[in-house]
Design a protein around this motif. Structure first.
Motif: not given
Length: 230
Positions: A24-30, A187-206
């Motif tokens: 990511t641009p802000a946090d580098g390698l994640c 990967v459309a994420a600017t930092d580690a937090e948005t990357l985590l949210e991107l992955v988390w929201s892509s997984l089935a809720d249940d």
């Protein structure tokens, strides 16, 4: 053809456990580690920080299950190791005297037939720009009692891109393959937090259980703010 990590996860409705290496641009390698689960026992877990390690642990008091409860990430002086089982302990110990490609050899898939869940592991240098290795210990297609260890050596990952590996490829939540190789994704994420949210929201809720981001080259690779739990 470019494909986003969100689309890859949407097309694989039960990925099991997964690792995403991205920049990511802000946090580098994640490195994102995530867990999904169909059974009650698999869903009753969380990820817990403890010193320089991240553990997959039960939410309550229950008997230890080595296939579900293990150290998922650990930070050494030269290397960071992230994975879906107790091979993390084996690899970090071996790295004291071995190169990463050697340290991941001889690791077997999980003893859970008929699935034979792969062991997936990322070894990343603590030095910015250092090498990374993505390893998968998977059952042979023709001789399932044998383990084949595949390795992908990565010199760097460009901003906005990533490499995703999962234990399962599923359709209608039924596992159809455990042999799929890592996928290059956008990967459309600017930092580690948005990357985590991107992955988390892509997984089935249940099905989603927990997820975390590890920053291998940061002064503090493991931070509580970069954890999610269902």
């Amino acid at each position: 053809m470019q494909i986003s990590v969100r689309q890859v996860l949407a097309d694989n409705d039960y990925p099991g456990r997964g690792l995403l290496v991205a920049r990511t641009p802000a946090d580098g390698l994640c490195i994102v580690y995530f867990m999904t689960g169909r059974s009650a026992a698999s869903r009753e877990r969380t990820l817990v920080l403890d010193g320089a390690s991240l553990y997959a642990r039960p939410r309550g008091v229950t008997e230890h299950d080595p296939l579900r409860h293990y150290r998922a990430a650990t930070i050494g002086p030269a290397w960071c190791v992230v994975g879906n089982g107790d091979q993390v302990d084996t690899v970090i110990t071996r790295l004291a005297t071995m190169e990463p490609a050697t340290a991941v050899q001889g690791i077997a898939y999980e003893p859970d037939p008929p699935l034979r869940t792969p062991r997936i592991t990322v070894v990343a240098s603590r030095t910015a720009g250092g090498p990374m290795l993505i390893a998968g210990s998977r059952a042979s297609v023709l001789a399932p009692e044998q383990t084949y260890v595949s390795t992908l050596t990565v010199g760097d990952v460009a901003v906005g891109s990533g490499i995703l590996t999962t234990t399962y490829l599923s359709q209608d939540r039924h596992v159809v393959s455990t042999h799929q190789p890592p996928s290059e994704v956008t990967v459309a994420a600017t930092d580690a937090e948005t990357l985590l949210e991107l992955v988390w929201s892509s997984l089935a809720d249940d099905l989603r259980v927990a997820a975390a981001v590890v920053l291998p080259t940061a002064a503090e690779p493991l931070v509580a703010d970069l954890l999610r739990s269902a």
